[in-house]
Design a protein around this motif. Sequence first.
Motif, PDB file in Angstrom:
ATOM      1  N   VAL A 118      31.298   8.958  22.586  1.00  0.00           N
ATOM      2  CA  VAL A 118      30.424   8.068  22.987  1.00  0.00           C
ATOM      3  C   VAL A 118      29.058   8.678  22.772  1.00  0.00           C
ATOM      4  N   GLY A 119      27.831   8.098  22.262  1.00  0.00           N
ATOM      5  CA  GLY A 119      26.729   8.838  21.894  1.00  0.00           C
ATOM      6  C   GLY A 119      25.634   9.171  22.854  1.00  0.00           C
ATOM      7  N   PHE A 120      26.159  10.056  23.878  1.00  0.00           N
ATOM      8  CA  PHE A 120      25.025  10.407  24.504  1.00  0.00           C
ATOM      9  C   PHE A 120      24.622  11.852  23.991  1.00  0.00           C
ATOM     10  N   ASN A 121      23.551  11.575  23.316  1.00  0.00           N
ATOM     11  CA  ASN A 121      23.064  12.686  22.201  1.00  0.00           C
ATOM     12  C   ASN A 121      22.320  13.961  22.923  1.00  0.00           C
ATOM     13  N   ARG A 122      21.952  13.473  24.113  1.00  0.00           N
ATOM     14  CA  ARG A 122      21.169  14.617  24.874  1.00  0.00           C
ATOM     15  C   ARG A 122      21.941  15.898  25.247  1.00  0.00           C
ATOM     16  N   ARG A 123      23.158  15.805  25.327  1.00  0.00           N
ATOM     17  CA  ARG A 123      24.095  16.866  25.633  1.00  0.00           C
ATOM     18  C   ARG A 123      23.974  17.983  24.567  1.00  0.00           C
ATOM     19  N   PHE A 124      23.437  17.425  23.419  1.00  0.00           N
ATOM     20  CA  PHE A 124      23.406  18.194  22.187  1.00  0.00           C
ATOM     21  C   PHE A 124      22.187  18.755  21.822  1.00  0.00           C
ATOM     22  N   PHE A 128      18.372  21.528  25.943  1.00  0.00           N
ATOM     23  CA  PHE A 128      19.204  21.298  27.093  1.00  0.00           C
ATOM     24  C   PHE A 128      20.354  22.025  27.179  1.00  0.00           C
ATOM     25  N   LYS A 129      21.192  22.167  25.861  1.00  0.00           N
ATOM     26  CA  LYS A 129      22.236  23.039  25.806  1.00  0.00           C
ATOM     27  C   LYS A 129      22.037  24.631  26.272  1.00  0.00           C
ATOM     28  N   ALA A 130      20.892  25.064  26.233  1.00  0.00           N
ATOM     29  CA  ALA A 130      20.611  26.362  26.441  1.00  0.00           C
ATOM     30  C   ALA A 130      20.313  26.558  27.912  1.00  0.00           C
ATOM     31  N   VAL A 131      19.791  25.372  28.587  1.00  0.00           N
ATOM     32  CA  VAL A 131      19.798  25.460  30.061  1.00  0.00           C
ATOM     33  C   VAL A 131      21.359  25.536  30.480  1.00  0.00           C
ATOM     34  N   ARG A 132      21.947  24.632  30.086  1.00  0.00           N
ATOM     35  CA  ARG A 132      23.795  24.435  30.320  1.00  0.00           C
ATOM     36  C   ARG A 132      23.945  25.984  30.319  1.00  0.00           C
ATOM     37  N   PHE A 176      21.947   9.499  33.688  1.00  0.00           N
ATOM     38  CA  PHE A 176      23.116   9.834  34.491  1.00  0.00           C
ATOM     39  C   PHE A 176      24.008  10.856  33.741  1.00  0.00           C
ATOM     40  N   ASP A 177      24.203  10.593  32.611  1.00  0.00           N
ATOM     41  CA  ASP A 177      25.142  11.350  31.832  1.00  0.00           C
ATOM     42  C   ASP A 177      24.709  12.815  31.881  1.00  0.00           C
ATOM     43  N   MET A 178      23.371  13.194  31.617  1.00  0.00           N
ATOM     44  CA  MET A 178      22.887  14.545  31.548  1.00  0.00           C
ATOM     45  C   MET A 178      22.839  15.016  33.130  1.00  0.00           C
ATOM     46  N   ALA A 179      22.680  14.332  34.208  1.00  0.00           N
ATOM     47  CA  ALA A 179      22.870  14.626  35.404  1.00  0.00           C
ATOM     48  C   ALA A 179      24.367  15.234  35.705  1.00  0.00           C
ATOM     49  N   ARG A 180      25.294  14.282  35.185  1.00  0.00           N
ATOM     50  CA  ARG A 180      26.794  15.027  35.300  1.00  0.00           C
ATOM     51  C   ARG A 180      26.947  16.093  34.628  1.00  0.00           C
ATOM     52  N   PHE A 181      26.337  16.120  33.345  1.00  0.00           N
ATOM     53  CA  PHE A 181      26.501  17.540  32.494  1.00  0.00           C
ATOM     54  C   PHE A 181      25.740  18.744  33.200  1.00  0.00           C
TER      55      PHE A 181
END
Length: 333
Positions: A118-124, A128-132, A176-181
Amino acid sequence: MTVKFGLLGAGRIGKVHAKAITGDAQAQLVAVADAFPAAAQAIAAQYGCDIRSIEAIETATDIDAVVICTPTDTHADLIERFVKAGKAVFCEKPIDLSLARVKSCLDVVRAHKGTLMVGFNRRFDPHFKAVRAEIDKGTIGDVEMVVIVSRDPGAPPIDYIGRSGGIFRDMTIHDFDMARFLLGEEVTEVAATAAVLVDPAIGAAGDFDSVQVMLKTASGKQAMISNSRRATYGYDQRIEIHGSLGAVSAENQRPVSIEVASAAGYTRPPLHDFFMTRYTEAYAAEIASFIAALSGKGTASPSGEDGLIALALADAAVKSVAEKRTVLLSEIL
């Protein structure tokens, strides 16, 4: 391995994915389908792919995977069709606006041992990846509070508002997806407020344009999401995570990151104007991740289950606004 793609939908997001597919050395865009011939022709002319019907792509032996960029109300049916046809599926969010329909669709995917991303692109997004990554390294200790700001430069057309499922399912669903991430723990409670501050026509269409949502996990971790359909200064995309040992944040990005000092003071260039340019790298990275999964290097993620949970959080926010109370996710799922 070169993954051969069919693109379903040649609109705004279809163009973004066409660029991402053709920019990857491990991918080939074989065909595009769209209800509007001119839209399909534009992509075919730019990237040298075929124009085919959805039915032809479904039965094609020279296509391994499809990217679904069609209207939301077609997503679940298309996922099922192409999984049954033995194709891997990348689908833009959401899978559907109905939780029951999403669940039945995921049952079909599982029954046919299909691949769905599913296309939740912000994880990529690299920022944001550097934050994670800092969270995973333990730099800021245990995550305690997350703040997500996402404000569009302008509202979409009113006719889109009417079929979007509303701001929580259309816009906030990414957050919502980013919050879970970022939380690293499932959300159990949702409290939302909403108003019409930008355009009365949005309210007349049954939606809101300004919302805030507080999410809470079982251990007490919190995430605050702030959304608006209006940001006069550009596409506002920021996150901040506070932990037991410190904090980490990602600031707004600009096409050109410079600062000019003069007698008038310090100035910086404007922000990106919208998601097509702000998340160019993220769109490319998510397609690369999908290709890697099809090549046996990792799994396709975000998954259909991630899509289901994000939609459930959106439904909980809708219920929270309507009933003016905190909603438990267990009431929804």
